[in-house]
Scaffold this motif. Structure first.
Motif, PDB file in Angstrom:
ATOM      1  N   GLN A 334       0.862  -3.082  -7.416  1.00 33.06           N
ATOM      2  CA  GLN A 334      -0.362  -3.239  -6.607  1.00 33.06           C
ATOM      3  C   GLN A 334      -0.404  -4.509  -6.025  1.00 33.06           C
ATOM      4  O   GLN A 334      -0.244  -5.523  -6.851  1.00 33.06           O
ATOM      5  N   CYS A 335      -0.436  -4.465  -4.496  1.00 36.88           N
ATOM      6  CA  CYS A 335      -0.479  -5.851  -3.793  1.00 36.88           C
ATOM      7  C   CYS A 335      -1.479  -6.818  -4.321  1.00 36.88           C
ATOM      8  O   CYS A 335      -2.697  -6.409  -4.312  1.00 36.88           O
ATOM      9  N   SER A 341      -0.317  -3.463   2.304  1.00 39.58           N
ATOM     10  CA  SER A 341       1.238  -3.310   2.245  1.00 39.58           C
ATOM     11  C   SER A 341       2.142  -4.283   2.950  1.00 39.58           C
ATOM     12  O   SER A 341       3.030  -4.881   2.499  1.00 39.58           O
ATOM     13  N   PHE A 344       1.798  -7.873   2.211  1.00 40.24           N
ATOM     14  CA  PHE A 344       2.471  -8.348   1.104  1.00 40.24           C
ATOM     15  C   PHE A 344       3.961  -8.567   1.511  1.00 40.24           C
ATOM     16  O   PHE A 344       4.608  -9.338   0.902  1.00 40.24           O
ATOM     17  N   PRO A 358       6.816  -1.476   1.985  1.00 41.44           N
ATOM     18  CA  PRO A 358       5.202  -1.187   1.955  1.00 41.44           C
ATOM     19  C   PRO A 358       5.090   0.071   1.626  1.00 41.44           C
ATOM     20  O   PRO A 358       5.492   1.056   2.003  1.00 41.44           O
ATOM     21  N   PHE A 370       3.219  -1.747  -3.172  1.00 41.43           N
ATOM     22  CA  PHE A 370       4.662  -2.028  -2.817  1.00 41.43           C
ATOM     23  C   PHE A 370       5.783  -1.505  -3.481  1.00 41.43           C
ATOM     24  O   PHE A 370       5.404  -1.430  -4.791  1.00 41.43           O
TER      25      PHE A 370
END
Ligand code: PLP
Length: 393
Positions: A334-335, A341, A344, A358, A370
């Protein structure tokens, strides 16, 4: 003359192109930074000696008129189909040799299998998942409904009271989430498929990564599955065949729809449109299933799994939630801090010089997630994890 208009409904796939472009631009601007790729979906370890040895022997056979091989039967040589049956027998699954079809990999069979189904079927596809299922069905103009994979169901969607469809894709261990269905969960899908006269298309390309003995490595370990499921397997990740190309698909004789065995339809489809896998490659594939070959590929799998474990351990220490990381080469995180996505992706690249994938590239539910993969070298994974340890989520 009209083109297949369905192709115009395909979304352009910019995912890996965009990643490559961003990395290239970053490297041009920061030539001193060492960028580590943890996004690759391809293997990096070479073929094992048992496989290359068997292929060299086969090359020598092709050099002699007495042992030269021309066209194969379209379904593969008996020696390889028998080896596959032997592999399944060890999982407690009895297959007939005529239920195994040798292919040049899972991707082609996953796309081609659609030839034997009517285009007015409704397909159910998990989201997020390997994008090939969606695109091949768009090309055929089928109606697609998505099965939502979310945090709430640990990215393992199950049939619900209102689930309705004719063809269902299951991918376990899942690409990209690394999530693996339990026996009980797969039993729910098998029961549902039988009750609804549907067919399950089960992608087991990553089954070799499952180490937990309580988790199923084949859909046919589930009662009743031979009457409703087709299974797709690949030697790509199992034995480093991504460039060598070999896989196998199982279509059980007991799988009958509209009074017609699907095995018969698939045999007819393959014998019309497919001319087999090279003899040399099939001999290499056979070697995977020998005692020596299997021990050698197991070492490569354990190497990747140790990479995955190290990535997972780092994320755990950082308090970042994730799935996968064991029984799978994928880690789906989880970002942090609500980043998207792609945000990050940019953050990891610019701050830590690490490249991942992503999650938004694998379906709408992938946004905010991600994918990292364990297919890199140990050295790179260690270096990347060292860098990440300083991250403050
Ligand atoms: N299925 C899944 C879930 C995959 O991730 C991949 C490759 O990345 C494939 C199938 C394709 O396998 P193959 O190389 O055998 O075509």
């Amino acid at each position: 003359m009209n083109i297949n208009q369905n192709y115009l409904n395909l979304k352009d796939s910019y995912l890996f192109f965009t990643i490559a472009k961003k990395v290239q631009e970053y490297q041009a601007a920061h030539p001193e930074d060492e960028v580590i790729r943890l996004g690759i979906g391809d293997v990096t370890l070479p073929l094992v000696p048992a496989v290359t040895g068997a292929m060299s022997k086969a090359v020598a056979e092709m050099d002699d008129a007495a042992t030269f091989k021309g066209y194969d039967e379209y379904q593969g040589y008996d020696f390889l189909k028998q080896a596959v049956c032997g592999y399944y027998a060890k999982k407690g699954v009895r297959l007939g040799i005529d239920e195994v079809f040798i292919s040049d990999g899972a991707k082609s069979d996953l796309g081609n299998i659609l030839d034997i189904f009517s285009t007015d079927n409704t397909v159910l596809i998990p989201d997020p998942v390997y994008p090939v299922y969606v695109d091949t069905n768009i090309m055929a103009g089928r109606t697609i409904k998505f099965l939502n994979g979310t945090d709430g169901n640990s990215f393992l969607p199950l049939p619900e009271a209102d689930t309705a469809g004719d063809i269902v894709y299951l991918c376990s261990p899942n690409n990209p989430t690394g999530a693996v269905y339990s026996k009980e969960q797969l039993q729910l899908w098998v029961n549902w498929a039988k009750e609804n006269d549907a067919v399950l298309l089960v992608d087991s390309a990553y089954e070799i990564f499952i180490k937990d003995p309580s988790l199923p490595t084949s859909i046919y370990q589930i009662e009743g599955a031979k009457e409703c499921a087709i299974e797709f397997c690949s030697l790509s990740k199992t034995a480093g065949f991504t460039g060598t190309r070999c896989g196998y698909t199982v279509v059980p004789q007991a799988l009958i729809r509209n009074d017609t065995p699907l095995n018969k339809l698939w045999r007819r489809r393959q014998s019309t449109k497919f001319n087999g896998v090279p003899y040399i490659v099939q001999r290499g594939a056979e070697a995977v299933f020998t005692e020596t070959g299997f021990a050698q590929i197991k070492e490569s799998i354990d190497y990747y799994l140790e990479n995955a474990r190290m990535i997972a351990a780092t994320l755990t220490s950082l308090g970042i939630p994730f799935t996968g990381g064991s029984n799978s080469p994928y880690i789906w995180l989880q970002c942090p801090n609500g980043l998207s996505s792609w945000e990050f992706f940019d953050f990891l690249l610019s701050k830590y010089n690490i490249v991942g994938t992503p999650g938004a590239g694998f379906g709408e539910n992938g946004e905010g997630f991600f994918r990292l993969t364990a297919f890199g070298s140990r050295e790179n994974v260690m270096k990347a994890m060292e860098r990440l340890k300083s991250m403050k989520p």
